[in-house]
Design an enzyme around this catalytic site. Structure first.
Site, PDB file in Angstrom:
ATOM      1  N   LYS A   1       0.809  -1.224   0.000  1.00  0.00           N
ATOM      2  CA  LYS A   1       0.000   0.000   0.000  1.00  0.00           C
ATOM      3  C   LYS A   1       0.841   1.273   0.000  1.00  0.00           C
ATOM      4  O   LYS A   1       0.424   2.298  -0.527  1.00  0.00           O
ATOM      5  CB  LYS A   1      -0.941   0.000   1.203  1.00  0.00           C
ATOM      6  CG  LYS A   1      -1.965  -1.135   1.206  1.00  0.00           C
ATOM      7  CD  LYS A   1      -3.106  -0.860   0.263  1.00  0.00           C
ATOM      8  CE  LYS A   1      -4.112  -2.004   0.249  1.00  0.00           C
ATOM      9  NZ  LYS A   1      -5.161  -1.821  -0.761  1.00  0.00           N
TER      10      LYS A   1
ATOM     11  N   GLU B   1      -9.655   6.113   3.111  1.00  0.00           N
ATOM     12  CA  GLU B   1     -10.486   5.037   3.661  1.00  0.00           C
ATOM     13  C   GLU B   1      -9.563   3.859   3.922  1.00  0.00           C
ATOM     14  O   GLU B   1      -8.487   3.772   3.328  1.00  0.00           O
ATOM     15  CB  GLU B   1     -11.570   4.646   2.659  1.00  0.00           C
ATOM     16  CG  GLU B   1     -11.152   3.632   1.577  1.00  0.00           C
ATOM     17  CD  GLU B   1     -10.066   4.113   0.635  1.00  0.00           C
ATOM     18  OE1 GLU B   1      -9.940   5.335   0.440  1.00  0.00           O
ATOM     19  OE2 GLU B   1      -9.320   3.266   0.095  1.00  0.00           O
TER      20      GLU B   1
ATOM     21  N   SER C   1       1.523  -9.702  -1.025  1.00  0.00           N
ATOM     22  CA  SER C   1       1.230  -8.271  -0.874  1.00  0.00           C
ATOM     23  C   SER C   1       1.490  -7.714   0.512  1.00  0.00           C
ATOM     24  O   SER C   1       1.745  -6.524   0.671  1.00  0.00           O
ATOM     25  CB  SER C   1      -0.210  -7.992  -1.294  1.00  0.00           C
ATOM     26  OG  SER C   1      -1.111  -8.785  -0.542  1.00  0.00           O
TER      27      SER C   1
END
Ligand SMILES: Cc1ncc(COP(=O)(O)O)c(C=O)c1O
Lengths: 267, 399
Positions: free
Chosen positions: B96, B118, B384
């Site tokens: 991210k 968010e 990830s």
């Protein structure tokens, strides 16, 4: 001619003052209240009515309208049911009726079927805030035109002059003037900043009349908005009246009359 | 980061669409902000000065390049050659941050004073709070009330980083509702706020912008795989899909290489047909969600269906428009893994390789047995994120 266009023409010719457009959510407070609220609004003096199609994810709405959407969906409201409820509204209902909502439920119903149903039931216009202008022009406008349904566009204080002109050029009926940068139900009232923005719009001499919405909640805000436009739109404040109503017809009449003319509020 | 203006069938076109999907389905209140972004994002991110700051931060702050690790024991187990792209080793524990570094630099150049975001699993919220601390910008993160409960460690991290965490209490109280609240916040604060979306979702240009910031993943895979095996192209690239940002980054440089199979793994929750699932392509239909035309889970009436997954980061009823296009065009293969399969895969990786994956990434691992990959094939799995945030869930399965 479309009832919306006729109404604004008549207003102009007769020099009638501010039109009042009232929003409510279909199927709220109870599933079967849609026609009842619509009728009471007309009888109380609303000049146009906007019926909200409840949606699970209303991103442009504040808490009050979100709550009414959730409740209406719990009550089992769907687009299909709404058209059934409105099926025989004409000719008893004479005011222009608009449907307001988000585009996804309309897409699932099918744009063409949706417009056709609107024409059959006597719905005059649509307000779909998340339908992009270019998609409307490229894909849907011919269908709207075929069925005589007007699409109402929004402008906000952040909308550029060039875009306002573009919106004016493709609009019919009226332009929905959002009073401030906010979701529905903000409590700001009508500030000086807003007045400057309304004056700017007036000075642009647009071809379409404008109704001012967002933050209109009582006689003071309604009449302020009417100083700068053809009229005003009430949403969240009316939903609060419905949420707390003991006697729907009576409470609707009391509220609408208090907005239009405070002196007869208690009549 | 990818900066060339692409003109390939799987990339966004000049109108903001991927095939039939994409666009900007937003209320007028958001139009000026989104237009401002659309008109400026490419110029800003292509400038050498931006590139230098972005790449320096990725190297010195995020810890890139992340390793491409040949997972020997896992490969033996599945009878093929498996490489793990170690995004779990990024600062803050997931891919991210590749996106939030890019977007915070963009927000600065747009003169924004405040950031709203968010978050689902809390990884994007942490990555956003981190870059806000780094750049001294105010940070507000919306998070579903349910996710606040199930991802407590990440809530604490965001708070320690100085972010204000606000609960989204409507709807399913998960990622989609947090996204609604963040959009409302942006509508209410159009001038001083930048919205850092955490995945390849939202109105154009977000899906393209986020994909470009995540494209570093496949850019590195290419040369790393070359070093390991002597060729750039694997036979399979496998990634989990919530909104789809880690997958978009892992696929990016392979989109136009048809020999590379692109495998996206969605969360099936308690089973695709259990009524408790987040397997969007299996259960969804085309429609509009959060500003783009995509595939989403919805009722016949067009109401968004509340998804379910054990993994907060995959608990989302839609996918990014590029993924919808990959699905519809057949370029991507879409599989799904259940909660149970994901947990099993997480334990398997931990046991065989000593790596505890995030629950999201575990969904990608769970698909390994179903690829049909053989001893001569090369498989890259995008790992990830890491599993620290999921320990409470994993502990329940320890016996
Ligand atoms: C580790 C990890 N992987 C994957 C995801 C899913 O997001 P995306 O599909 O955008 O990669 C998340 C989201 O929170 C995550 O934390």
């Amino acid at each position: 001619m479309n009832r919306i266009t006729t109404l604004f023409k008549k207003q102009q010719q007769e020099g009638q003052s501010g039109l009042l457009n009232v929003y409510f959510t279909a199927g709220f407070p109870e599933a079967n209240d849609t026609l009842r609220v619509l009728t009471a609004l007309q009888n109380s003096g609303a000049d146009l009515v906007e019926i909200g199609m409840p949606y699970s994810d209303p991103v442009a709405d504040g808490e009050t309208i979100q709550m009414s959407n959730d409740k209406a969906l719990e009550n089992g409201m769907t687009v299909k049911l709404l058209f059934e409820q409105l099926e025989n509204m004409r000719p008893a209902i004479t005011v222009p009726v608009l449907l307001m909502g988000y585009i996804n439920p309309v897409l699932q119903f099918g744009i063409e079927d949706f417009c056709k149903k609107c024409a059959e039931t006597g719905v005059d216009g649509l307000i779909l805030p998340d339908m992009p202008m270019d998609v409307f022009l490229d894909e849907y406008k011919p269908i709207f035109d075929q069925y005589g349904i007007l699409n109402i566009f929004l402008v906000t204080p952040q909308t550029t002059e060039a875009r306002i002109r573009q919106i004016d050029a493709i609009s019919e009926g009226f332009i929905y003037t959002v009073s401030s940068a906010s979701v529905t139900g903000s409590q700001t009232g009508v500030s000086e900043n807003m007045e400057a923005y309304f004056e700017k719009l007036n000075a642009m001499e647009l071809k379409n009349p404008r109704l001012i919405g967002f933050g209109i909640k009582d006689h003071a805000t309604y009449s302020k908005a009417c100083e700068y436009s053809a009229g005003a739109i009430i949403g969240s404040a009316f939903i609060r009246v419905l949420a707390e109503a003991n006697d729907l017809e009576k409470d609707i009449a009391t509220f609408i009359k208090s907005v239009k003319a405070p002196s007869v509020a208690t009549a | 980061m990818e900066t060339t203006v692409a003109n390939q069938p799987y990339q966004v076109n000049e109108k903001g669409y991927y095939g039939h999907f994409g666009g900007a389905f937003i209320p007028e209140m958001l139009y000026p902000n989104v237009e401002n972004l659309r008109d400026n994002y490419l110029t800003i991110i292509q400038s050498p000065e931006f590139q230098k700051e972005y790449n320096d931060l990725l190297r010195d702050y995020v810890g890139r390049p992340t390793p491409l690790y040949r997972a020997k024991r896992l490969s033996e187990k599945y009878g093929t050659n498996i490489f793990l792209k170690r995004e779990d080793l990024c600062h803050t524990g997931a891919h991210k941050i590749n996106n939030t570094i890019g977007q915070i630099l963009l927000a600065q150049r747009l003169g924004k004073k405040r950031i709203v975001a968010e978050t689902g699993a809390g990884q994007h919220g942490v990555a956003t709070a981190t870059v806000c601390a780094l750049m001294d910008l105010e940070c507000i993160v919306y998070m579903g009330a349910l996710d606040i409960e199930r991802q407590a460690p990440n809530v604490a991290r965001m708070k320690m980083l100085g972010a204000e965490v606000r609960a989204a209490t409507c709807g399913s109280k998960t990622l989609k509702d947090a996204t609604n609240e963040a959009m409302r916040h942006w509508i209410n604060n159009p001038e001083d706020t930048h919205y850092i979306i955490g995945s390849v979702v939202g109105p154009h240009p977000y899906p393209d912008m986020v994909a470009r910031f995540q494209a570093i993943i496949s850019e590195e895979i290419k040369w790393q795989l070359q070093e390991h095996t002597g060729k750039e192209n694997p036979d399979y690239v496998v990634a989990c899909v919530g909104g789809g940002s880690n997958a978009a980054g892992a696929f990016y440089h392979y989109l136009d290489r048809p020999s590379v199979k692109l495998v996206a793994v969605e969360a099936a929750g308690m089973g695709v047909n259990s009524g408790h699932s987040a397997a969007t392509t299996a259960l969804g239909k085309p429609g509009v969600l959060h500003g783009s035309r995509t595939i989403l889970m919805q009722t016949d009436d067009g109401q968004v269906v509340e998804p379910f997954s054990i993994s907060a980061g995959l608990d989302y009823p839609g996918i990014g428009p590029q993924h919808a296009h990959l699905f519809a065009s057949g370029r991507g293969t879409f599989l799904s893994a259940t909660d149970e399969e994901a947990v099993q895969a997480a334990f398997e990786l931990t046991k065989l390789e000593g790596i505890i994956p995030a629950l999201e990434s575990a969904h990608a691992l769970a698909a390994l047995g179903r690829l049909g990959a053989g001893p001569n094939d090369t498989v890259v799995v995008n790992l990830s994120g890491r599993g620290d945030k999921d320990m409470a869930t994993y502990m329940k399965h320890l016996d």
